[in-house]
Design a protein around this motif. Sequence first.
Motif, PDB file in Angstrom:
ATOM      1  N   GLN A 131      -2.673   5.570   0.355  1.00  0.00           N
ATOM      2  CA  GLN A 131      -3.564   4.448   0.823  1.00  0.00           C
ATOM      3  C   GLN A 131      -3.600   4.079   2.149  1.00  0.00           C
ATOM      4  OE1 GLN A 131      -2.085   1.793  -2.049  1.00  0.00           O
ATOM      5  NE2 GLN A 131      -3.992   2.064  -3.485  1.00  0.00           N
ATOM      6  N   SER A 152      -5.436   6.645   4.100  1.00  0.00           N
ATOM      7  CA  SER A 152      -7.030   7.134   3.842  1.00  0.00           C
ATOM      8  C   SER A 152      -7.812   5.731   4.200  1.00  0.00           C
ATOM      9  CB  SER A 152      -7.226   7.218   2.407  1.00  0.00           C
ATOM     10  OG  SER A 152      -6.920   6.430   1.740  1.00  0.00           O
ATOM     11  N   LYS A 153      -7.198   4.587   3.919  1.00  0.00           N
ATOM     12  CA  LYS A 153      -7.792   2.989   4.085  1.00  0.00           C
ATOM     13  C   LYS A 153      -7.218   2.713   5.468  1.00  0.00           C
ATOM     14  CE  LYS A 153      -8.436   2.441  -0.819  1.00  0.00           C
ATOM     15  NZ  LYS A 153      -8.144   1.805  -2.060  1.00  0.00           N
ATOM     16  N   VAL A 154      -6.302   3.052   6.216  1.00  0.00           N
ATOM     17  CA  VAL A 154      -5.874   2.221   7.319  1.00  0.00           C
ATOM     18  C   VAL A 154      -6.024   3.278   8.482  1.00  0.00           C
ATOM     19  CG1 VAL A 154      -4.158   1.215   8.524  1.00  0.00           C
ATOM     20  CG2 VAL A 154      -4.544   0.850   5.909  1.00  0.00           C
ATOM     21  N   ALA A 170       0.766  -1.127   0.125  1.00  0.00           N
ATOM     22  CA  ALA A 170       0.094  -0.059  -0.033  1.00  0.00           C
ATOM     23  C   ALA A 170       0.652   1.227   0.115  1.00  0.00           C
ATOM     24  CB  ALA A 170      -1.046  -0.140   1.232  1.00  0.00           C
ATOM     25  N   ARG A 223      -9.490   5.219   8.743  1.00  0.00           N
ATOM     26  CA  ARG A 223     -10.463   4.319   8.958  1.00  0.00           C
ATOM     27  C   ARG A 223     -10.552   3.775  10.288  1.00  0.00           C
ATOM     28  NH1 ARG A 223     -11.833   0.212   4.229  1.00  0.00           N
ATOM     29  NH2 ARG A 223     -12.224   2.210   3.331  1.00  0.00           N
TER      30      ARG A 223
END
Length: 224
Positions: A139, A142-144, A135, A147
């Motif tokens: 990423q 935003s995604k780990v 990643a 979140r």
Amino acid sequence: MTIMGLDFSQVNLDEIVTATIDTLKMLGFSALFTFIIGLPIGIILYLSAKSSSWLVKAFYRIISIVVNILRSVPFVILLVAIIPFTRLIVGTSLGVLGTIPPLVISAAPFFARLVETTLREVDRGVIEAAQAMGASLPQIISKVLLREAFPGLLASMTMTAVALVSYTAMSGMVGGGGLGSLAINYGYYRYESEVMILAVIIMVILVQLLQMAGDKLVLHFTRK
């Protein structure tokens, strides 16, 4: 209506309503810009603090010092100190519009620190797993990070919004408008305690509603 010797029948409800709307405007716009500015600053603080590069660490110290300085200055003093800057940005230092810049400048560093602290609580293993899967940094953010930390960020937003309510009240000391200005002008200068009491009650209710809404959102998004 008279309660405990206080006559509320003479209170101008139109002024109360107008002041409440002004407070909500100050709170809404300042909170929006605080979150927009404070979130990336908090992410930058978190990422740069963990870097092994001396240059990045030096950058972190500079940003950290600036954030700490802005957090340390009492809001009333900051409000007066940046009047020229406020006039430059929005054209006035009075009323709702003139209060938003100092509110944001004061609250954004506070929120940024909360964001940094919240991100530090994210499980390091989850981040390492994302890195192992290839990643990219955007990423991972935003995604780990965001979140996983979302419930904590909601709690931080709630704390900041509650703090902003008290800041809007203090802005009334220098013509900021809203419920704070109404309470000072009538309660302090004119000795009309009824208006001041109503303004305080409305602000207490506003804080309670913000806290309740924030707590419910945190509970909803917290993983069981």
